[in-house]
Design a protein around this motif. Structure first.
Motif, PDB file in Angstrom:
ATOM      1  N   ASP A 171      20.443  -0.991  20.532  1.00 35.18           N
ATOM      2  CA  ASP A 171      19.730  -1.103  21.549  1.00 35.18           C
ATOM      3  C   ASP A 171      19.220  -0.152  22.590  1.00 35.18           C
ATOM      4  O   ASP A 171      18.527  -0.377  23.631  1.00 35.18           O
ATOM      5  N   ASP A 221      15.795   2.104  25.996  1.00 32.34           N
ATOM      6  CA  ASP A 221      15.216   1.196  25.213  1.00 32.34           C
ATOM      7  C   ASP A 221      14.963   2.003  23.886  1.00 32.34           C
ATOM      8  O   ASP A 221      14.459   2.865  23.808  1.00 32.34           O
ATOM      9  N   GLU A 266      11.464   2.979  22.706  1.00 35.66           N
ATOM     10  CA  GLU A 266      10.932   4.325  23.298  1.00 35.66           C
ATOM     11  C   GLU A 266      11.504   5.669  22.715  1.00 35.66           C
ATOM     12  O   GLU A 266      10.597   6.463  22.589  1.00 35.66           O
TER      13      GLU A 266
END
Length: 219
Positions: free
Chosen positions: A189, A204, A207
């Protein structure tokens, strides 16, 4: 939580200096599954070994809160003359895990058949990785270090590995190395990118994947 303080790691290979970690100051929060990304040779496995404590940094330190597994793709801690089952029992005693529960779990999970009772030195690299993954998943660590191991074996074994890993992540964190972005998205995650000795953390995971893909596109 895993905190990197002024972390530096340098190697000299054939007279050339290689910097894996260049004065890194960063924190991986507790309870997050962090996908560790980077091009081949960036030093991801070296960083995992330093987190595990099996390799020393050149300078700086890594401070961890809670128990951390060995890199589960790394099977160098097993004794070659002991069987897989004997190695599992030995580790169960070290970590205070019920030995019979360990044997039952690892025997079922690693799917080594009769090889479970043969010397570890006779195992293929895939069998060694499956044993290492199974033994580590049988110990309740606060953070699990995973180095490409779930790519080992057939589709059924990979599916079983993912299910066990996700069950552990309900109560723990992880640092995961994989070249498969789909696997990183499924297992993690958050993400971190190691590039030219610098480490970049993202809450994130997507990203982090975008950052890594951008690096790869540059060649």
């Amino acid at each position: 939580m895993i905190e990197f303080r002024d972390l530096t790691k340098r190697f000299f290979i054939r007279g050339q200096r290689k910097v894996v970690a260049d004065n890194i100051n960063l924190v991986f929060p507790a309870g997050r599954a962090v996908g560790l990304l980077g091009r081949n040779g960036a030093g991801k496995s070296t960083l995992l070994k330093m987190i595990a404590g099996t390799m020393d940094p050149t300078e700086g330190q890594i401070i961890s809160h809670g128990t951390i597994s060995w890199p589960v793709g790394f099977a160098g801690s097993f004794h070659g003359e002991l069987t897989g089952a004997q190695n599992a029992r030995f580790i169960a005693r070290i970590y205070g895990v019920d030995t019979e529960e360990m044997i039952d779990f690892v025997g079922d999970f690693a799917n080594l058949g009769g090889h479970f009772n043969l010397p570890f030195r006779t195992y293929s690299s895939g069998m060694k990785s499956r044993l290492a993954f199974g033994v580590s998943m049988a110990v309740p660590f606060d953070t699990y270090l995973v180095d490409e191991v779930t790519s080992v074996g057939d589709a059924a074994f990979r599916k079983k590995s993912g299910e066990v890993f996700r069950a552990r992540m309900e109560h723990a964190g992880a640092v995961v190395v994989s070249h498969g972005m789909g696997q990183i998205r499924e297992m993690c995650d958050a993400g971190a990118v190691l590039e030219n000795g610098k480490l970049y953390y993202y809450d994130d995971v997507n990203e982090a994947i975008d950052h890594h893909n951008g690096n790869m596109a540059k060649g």
